[in-house]
Design a protein around this motif. Structure first.
Motif, PDB file in Angstrom:
ATOM      1  N   LEU A  17       0.839  -1.208   0.000  1.00 17.67           N
ATOM      2  CA  LEU A  17       0.000   0.000   0.000  1.00 17.67           C
ATOM      3  C   LEU A  17       0.873   1.258   0.000  1.00 17.67           C
ATOM      4  N   ARG A  18       2.000   1.196   0.710  1.00 17.95           N
ATOM      5  CA  ARG A  18       2.919   2.336   0.744  1.00 17.95           C
ATOM      6  C   ARG A  18       3.520   2.571  -0.647  1.00 17.95           C
ATOM      7  N   ALA A  19       3.901   1.477  -1.320  1.00 16.20           N
ATOM      8  CA  ALA A  19       4.476   1.597  -2.661  1.00 16.20           C
ATOM      9  C   ALA A  19       3.444   2.103  -3.663  1.00 16.20           C
ATOM     10  N   ILE A  20       2.202   1.639  -3.533  1.00 13.80           N
ATOM     11  CA  ILE A  20       1.122   2.112  -4.405  1.00 13.80           C
ATOM     12  C   ILE A  20       0.912   3.608  -4.224  1.00 13.80           C
ATOM     13  N   ALA A  21       0.952   4.050  -2.974  1.00 15.94           N
ATOM     14  CA  ALA A  21       0.788   5.487  -2.690  1.00 15.94           C
ATOM     15  C   ALA A  21       1.925   6.291  -3.302  1.00 15.94           C
ATOM     16  N   ASP A  22       3.141   5.739  -3.267  1.00 17.16           N
ATOM     17  CA  ASP A  22       4.295   6.424  -3.854  1.00 17.16           C
ATOM     18  C   ASP A  22       4.098   6.626  -5.353  1.00 17.16           C
ATOM     19  N   VAL A  23       3.490   5.624  -6.012  1.00 16.55           N
ATOM     20  CA  VAL A  23       3.234   5.721  -7.454  1.00 16.55           C
ATOM     21  C   VAL A  23       2.132   6.732  -7.737  1.00 16.55           C
ATOM     22  N   GLY A  24       1.255   6.958  -6.766  1.00 14.60           N
ATOM     23  CA  GLY A  24       0.203   7.957  -6.918  1.00 14.60           C
ATOM     24  C   GLY A  24      -1.172   7.404  -7.201  1.00 14.60           C
ATOM     25  N   TYR A  25      -1.339   6.074  -7.058  1.00 16.23           N
ATOM     26  CA  TYR A  25      -2.645   5.474  -7.311  1.00 16.23           C
ATOM     27  C   TYR A  25      -3.440   5.347  -6.013  1.00 16.23           C
ATOM     28  N   THR A  26      -4.738   5.531  -6.093  1.00 13.56           N
ATOM     29  CA  THR A  26      -5.599   5.378  -4.920  1.00 13.56           C
ATOM     30  C   THR A  26      -6.681   4.331  -5.130  1.00 13.56           C
ATOM     31  N   HIS A  27      -7.201   4.240  -6.367  1.00 13.35           N
ATOM     32  CA  HIS A  27      -8.270   3.287  -6.658  1.00 13.35           C
ATOM     33  C   HIS A  27      -7.833   2.293  -7.718  1.00 13.35           C
ATOM     34  N   PRO A  28      -8.152   1.027  -7.539  1.00  9.53           N
ATOM     35  CA  PRO A  28      -7.792   0.014  -8.534  1.00  9.53           C
ATOM     36  C   PRO A  28      -8.615   0.142  -9.803  1.00  9.53           C
ATOM     37  N   THR A  29      -8.041  -0.294 -10.914  1.00  9.77           N
ATOM     38  CA  THR A  29      -8.791  -0.375 -12.168  1.00  9.77           C
ATOM     39  C   THR A  29      -9.713  -1.596 -12.085  1.00  9.77           C
ATOM     40  N   PRO A  30     -10.668  -1.738 -13.005  1.00 15.11           N
ATOM     41  CA  PRO A  30     -11.579  -2.891 -12.947  1.00 15.11           C
ATOM     42  C   PRO A  30     -10.868  -4.242 -12.912  1.00 15.11           C
ATOM     43  N   ILE A  31      -9.823  -4.424 -13.739  1.00 12.89           N
ATOM     44  CA  ILE A  31      -9.126  -5.718 -13.748  1.00 12.89           C
ATOM     45  C   ILE A  31      -8.438  -5.961 -12.411  1.00 12.89           C
ATOM     46  N   GLN A  32      -7.894  -4.903 -11.808  1.00 15.23           N
ATOM     47  CA  GLN A  32      -7.232  -5.048 -10.510  1.00 15.23           C
ATOM     48  C   GLN A  32      -8.239  -5.372  -9.413  1.00 15.23           C
ATOM     49  N   ALA A  33      -9.365  -4.682  -9.415  1.00 13.12           N
ATOM     50  CA  ALA A  33     -10.381  -4.905  -8.388  1.00 13.12           C
ATOM     51  C   ALA A  33     -10.933  -6.322  -8.435  1.00 13.12           C
ATOM     52  N   GLN A  34     -11.021  -6.899  -9.642  1.00 11.31           N
ATOM     53  CA  GLN A  34     -11.552  -8.247  -9.779  1.00 11.31           C
ATOM     54  C   GLN A  34     -10.488  -9.327  -9.578  1.00 11.31           C
ATOM     55  N   ALA A  35      -9.279  -9.098 -10.099  1.00 12.57           N
ATOM     56  CA  ALA A  35      -8.255 -10.139 -10.091  1.00 12.57           C
ATOM     57  C   ALA A  35      -7.542 -10.267  -8.751  1.00 12.57           C
ATOM     58  N   ILE A  36      -7.219  -9.150  -8.117  1.00 13.04           N
ATOM     59  CA  ILE A  36      -6.381  -9.198  -6.905  1.00 13.04           C
ATOM     60  C   ILE A  36      -6.982 -10.072  -5.799  1.00 13.04           C
ATOM     61  N   PRO A  37      -8.282  -9.916  -5.442  1.00  6.23           N
ATOM     62  CA  PRO A  37      -8.838 -10.777  -4.381  1.00  6.23           C
ATOM     63  C   PRO A  37      -8.780 -12.260  -4.733  1.00  6.23           C
ATOM     64  N   LEU A  38      -8.992 -12.604  -6.000  1.00  2.00           N
ATOM     65  CA  LEU A  38      -8.968 -14.012  -6.413  1.00  2.00           C
ATOM     66  C   LEU A  38      -7.565 -14.596  -6.306  1.00  2.00           C
ATOM     67  N   VAL A  39      -6.557 -13.820  -6.714  1.00  8.97           N
ATOM     68  CA  VAL A  39      -5.177 -14.295  -6.626  1.00  8.97           C
ATOM     69  C   VAL A  39      -4.762 -14.439  -5.165  1.00  8.97           C
ATOM     70  N   LEU A  40      -5.176 -13.500  -4.320  1.00 11.29           N
ATOM     71  CA  LEU A  40      -4.842 -13.568  -2.897  1.00 11.29           C
ATOM     72  C   LEU A  40      -5.431 -14.815  -2.240  1.00 11.29           C
ATOM     73  N   LYS A  41      -6.548 -15.314  -2.784  1.00  8.58           N
ATOM     74  CA  LYS A  41      -7.168 -16.535  -2.253  1.00  8.58           C
ATOM     75  C   LYS A  41      -6.436 -17.792  -2.731  1.00  8.58           C
ATOM     76  N   GLY A  42      -5.469 -17.617  -3.625  1.00 10.13           N
ATOM     77  CA  GLY A  42      -4.724 -18.762  -4.126  1.00 10.13           C
ATOM     78  C   GLY A  42      -5.346 -19.434  -5.323  1.00 10.13           C
ATOM     79  N   ARG A  43      -6.357 -18.804  -5.925  1.00  9.29           N
ATOM     80  CA  ARG A  43      -7.058 -19.415  -7.056  1.00  9.29           C
ATOM     81  C   ARG A  43      -6.268 -19.261  -8.351  1.00  9.29           C
ATOM     82  N   ASP A  44      -6.422 -20.236  -9.241  1.00 11.12           N
ATOM     83  CA  ASP A  44      -5.943 -20.069 -10.615  1.00 11.12           C
ATOM     84  C   ASP A  44      -6.860 -19.080 -11.320  1.00 11.12           C
TER      85      ASP A  44
END
Length: 455
Positions: A17-44
């Motif tokens: 989150l600190r690195a994301i803030a350094d880049v200047g992003y606050t909100h995920p794009t649609p692909i990020q919002a959908q993909a990140i939770p699934l990958v964090l769960k360990g899903r293919d």
């Protein structure tokens, strides 16, 4: 809906989150919002996402989270825990940049591996502990063959731009690599489309995958203003120079059909006083890296590229794309204009269309289901054509072969058709001689359909 979600809501570790803030992003794009939770769960995951949708962060952020959470106390040299495969050198380097940017506050180690450069520094780097390896398939297999790389510890596999890897003939290399990986692993496959070939590949790679799709196939971005300027072929370069200077364009990506055409156009723009460089598969890696770096820092205003060379170029805030020549494949037009109008920004795509390209234009408009606006030609100065652009004189006997090679260039479908019908030049027909001569140009000047057989 995704605009209401923040990166904090996705459950990423605080250093990310600190690195994301350094880049200047606050909100995920649609692909990020959908993909990140699934990958964090360990899903293919099987994800359809065009370049420019934020897909790279969509897999780098969660894999960084997972790898940092379960990092062993000691790592074996040359034995990566995560393997990210990409089709081109440029994309490989850019994915590694993303890994470095988002993982800056984590203890993870990464490296990049591709062909076209000396292999020895890569061999030296593999003698150190390694978490993440970003590689092209060909050079990776070179290391496997030299026993400098051990893939038995891969926990996460990412195939990025898998459709492009298939197009470039990497399927056999991919299968060889898959056979070297542990059976138990997490797999992420990203592609611009869900074609039948991609479905078949996914079936052999993914285990009970989740699917995410954020873009319909062949949909041109609604944020891109598309226009057509009808102009004679021999006046295109003068018009392009005029457009760049009169509009004050500082970052323009220009597409040509051939490597030779890209070189010629870049050279002529420089003669016109427009800082330009060409990028294509015949350029050395150092030349391509230098051209891209100059384009990003503003010292190069115009980057002239072929379709394959432009794949994976990650250029933020690219405002302007120009089709100096229309592609022979309508889908490539969609990929081209998708270089601008990214991540919510507006952009412009201008196509310079000559009389021989009207059929190509009609095919593109049929694909995108809309007529592209025609704009009147602005007033611009037409210079005398270069020697090789003038109507060819009959070659003397001692220069028939070499002259044909020197002057060969790109040709349209109309040119190919004419060449096929005439068979040989007829007296007094400069156009037919031109078509036949173009049809015999050497292979190095034909369309840039492959960057490297080995990545």
């Amino acid at each position: 809906m995704t605009s209401e979600v923040s990166f904090v809501d996705l459950g990423l570790a605080e250093p990310l989150l600190r690195a994301i803030a350094d880049v200047g992003y606050t909100h995920p794009t649609p692909i990020q919002a959908q993909a990140i939770p699934l990958v964090l769960k360990g899903r293919d995951l099987l994800a359809a996402a065009q370049t420019g949708t934020g897909k790279t962060a969509g897999f780098t952020l969660p894999l960084l989270h997972l790898l940092s959470r379960n990092r062993p106390a000691q790592l074996r040299p040359g034995r990566p825990r995560c393997l990210i495969l990409t089709p081109t050198r440029e994309l490989t380097a850019q994915v590694e940049e993303s890994v470095q940017a988002y993982g800056k506050y984590l203890p993870l180690k990464s490296m990049v591996m591709f062909g076209g450069v000396n292999i020895n520094p890569q061999i030296a780097a593999l003698k150190k502990p390694l978490d993440i390896l970003v590689a092209t398939p060909g050079r990776l297999l070179d290391h496997v063959g030299q026993k400098t790389l051990d893939l038995s510890g891969v926990e996460i596999l990412v195939l990025d731009e898998a459709d492009r890897m298939l197009d470039m003939g990497f399927i056999r290399d991919i299968r060889k690599i898959l056979a070297l990986l542990p059976t138990k692993r997490q797999n992420l496959l990203f592609s611009a489309t869900f074609s039948d070939d991609i479905r078949a590949l996914a079936k052999g790679v993914l285990n009970d995958p989740e699917e995410v799709s954020v873009a319909r196939r062949n949909t041109a971005s609604e944020l891109v203003r598309q226009t057509v300027l009808l102009v004679p072929k021999e006046q295109k370069r003068d018009l392009l120079s005029h457009l760049v200077r009169s509009n004050g364009w500082k970052q323009v990506l220009v597409f040509t059909r051939t490597k030779h055409g890209a070189n010629r156009l870049a050279e002529k723009l420089v003669k016109d006083g427009v800082p330009a460089a060409a990028i294509h598969g015949n350029k050395s890696q150092s030349a391509r890296t230098k051209a891209l770096a100059g384009f990003k820092d503003g010292s190069v205003e115009v980057l002239v590229a072929t379709d394959i060379a432009a794949r994976g170029l990650d250029i933020e805030q690219l405002p302007q794309v120009v089709n100096f020549e229309l592609p022979n494949v309508p889908e490539d037009y969609v990929h081209r204009i998708g270089r601008t109008g990214r991540a919510g920004a507006t952009g412009s795509a201008v196509s310079l269309v000559d009389a021989e390209e009207t059929k190509l234009l009609a095919d593109i408009e049929k694909l995108i289901k809309r007529k592209i606006d025609r704009e009147p030609l602005p007033a611009f100065v037409v210079t005398a054509p270069d020697r090789e652009e003038r109507a060819p004189r009959p070659p003397r006997s001692h220069e028939r072969g070499p002259r044909a090679n020197r002057e060969g260039g790109g040709r349209s479908q109309a040119g190919r058709s004419a060449a096929g019908k005439t068979g040989a030049p007829s007296p007094g027909s400069g156009r037919k001689r031109e078509d036949v001569r173009r049809a015999t140009r050497p292979a190095k000047e034909r369309p840039d359909n492959k960057l490297s057989s080995r990545g």
